[in-house]
Design a protein around this motif. Structure first.
Motif, PDB file in Angstrom:
ATOM      1  N   VAL A  66     -55.129 -51.412   0.098  1.00 53.03           N
ATOM      2  CA  VAL A  66     -54.997 -51.645  -1.340  1.00 53.03           C
ATOM      3  C   VAL A  66     -56.285 -51.293  -2.073  1.00 53.03           C
ATOM      4  O   VAL A  66     -56.264 -50.632  -3.116  1.00 53.03           O
ATOM      5  CB  VAL A  66     -54.604 -53.113  -1.609  1.00 53.03           C
ATOM      6  N   THR A 138     -48.538 -51.266   5.597  1.00 50.12           N
ATOM      7  CA  THR A 138     -48.415 -50.617   4.296  1.00 50.12           C
ATOM      8  C   THR A 138     -48.812 -51.596   3.192  1.00 50.12           C
ATOM      9  O   THR A 138     -48.800 -52.817   3.403  1.00 50.12           O
ATOM     10  CB  THR A 138     -46.965 -50.145   4.048  1.00 50.12           C
ATOM     11  N   GLU A 140     -47.222 -52.588   0.601  1.00 50.05           N
ATOM     12  CA  GLU A 140     -46.147 -53.475   0.173  1.00 50.05           C
ATOM     13  C   GLU A 140     -45.585 -54.324   1.312  1.00 50.05           C
ATOM     14  O   GLU A 140     -44.565 -54.990   1.150  1.00 50.05           O
ATOM     15  CB  GLU A 140     -45.005 -52.656  -0.442  1.00 50.05           C
ATOM     16  N   SER A 142     -44.489 -57.131   3.645  1.00 40.91           N
ATOM     17  CA  SER A 142     -44.256 -58.546   3.382  1.00 40.91           C
ATOM     18  C   SER A 142     -44.911 -59.422   4.443  1.00 40.91           C
ATOM     19  O   SER A 142     -45.305 -58.945   5.519  1.00 40.91           O
ATOM     20  CB  SER A 142     -42.748 -58.824   3.368  1.00 40.91           C
TER      21      SER A 142
END
Length: 205
Positions: A66, A138, A140, A142
């Motif tokens: 990120v 990744t 995104e 969870s």
């Protein structure tokens, strides 16, 4: 996480667990020295250490992706180089190595303690996880997917080394493994080199 992606994760986790090294030697030693239960205790404690490193890696890689995508790319390429180095070492290994470990008297508590320490004191383990998990983490991702990654690494590691400990309880198994150690090394080396190439090509999907 798609089932096909999870299968890829499980395959590379299994390959990492089955690679001959200090962890295998430790489980062999405690199994030969104390029997099935010390070997199983060492295997389960080692898996806890593996889970700790996997958790740190997933958590850290997510933040890097990120905030610093370029740094993540450098980590990925360094991981590929590390996997390739492991592959070359495995290909160059002979018939001996970890499979020649000898046993000495041991207990369940001693085996569990050493199993945990071998995992936590091995800096190569976290390097392997960085190289491996970079293909599955990744931005995104969870919390459930991260837990699945960590759980998969732990269960496969525990399953393999428990299988080793249980198998070595039968006296015919170890000579069979020792006679074929060079083939195990070669297969591991080829798979690690293939994984390094896959890392260079791009993330698994």
């Amino acid at each position: 996480m798609p089932f096909s992606l999870w299968l890829s994760l499980a395959a590379v986790c299994a390959m990492g667990a089955m690679s001959p090294g200090p962890s295998l030697a430790m489980v062999l030693r405690h199994t030969l020295g104390g029997g099935r239960m010390p070997g199983v205790s060492a295997a389960l404690a080692h898996a806890l250490g593996v889970g700790f490193y996997a958790l740190l890696t997933v958590w850290g890689l997510g933040a890097v992706i990120v905030r610093l995508p370029m740094l993540f790319q450098v980590i990925t390429w360094a991981g590929a180089a590390y996997l390739a180095w492991l592959g070359v070492r495995a290909l160059m290994a002979g018939r001996g190595g970890a499979l020649n470990a000898t046993g000495s008297a041991t207990s369940r508590s001693q085996a569990a303690r050493e199993g945990m320490l071998v995992a936590l004191a091995n800096p190569k383990l976290i390097l392997f996880f960085i190289a491996l998990l970079s293909q599955f983490v990744t931005p995104e991702m969870s919390l459930e997917a991260k837990a699945l990654v960590v759980g998969t690494a732990m269960v496969i590691d525990a399953g393999w080394y428990v299988l080793v400990a249980v198998g070595l309880s039968h006296s015919r198994v170890l000579p069979w493994l020792q006679a074929r150690a060079h083939w195990l090394n070669r297969l591991t080396g080829v798979l690690l080199l293939a994984l390094a190439l896959r890392v260079v090509v791009g993330p698994l999907g």
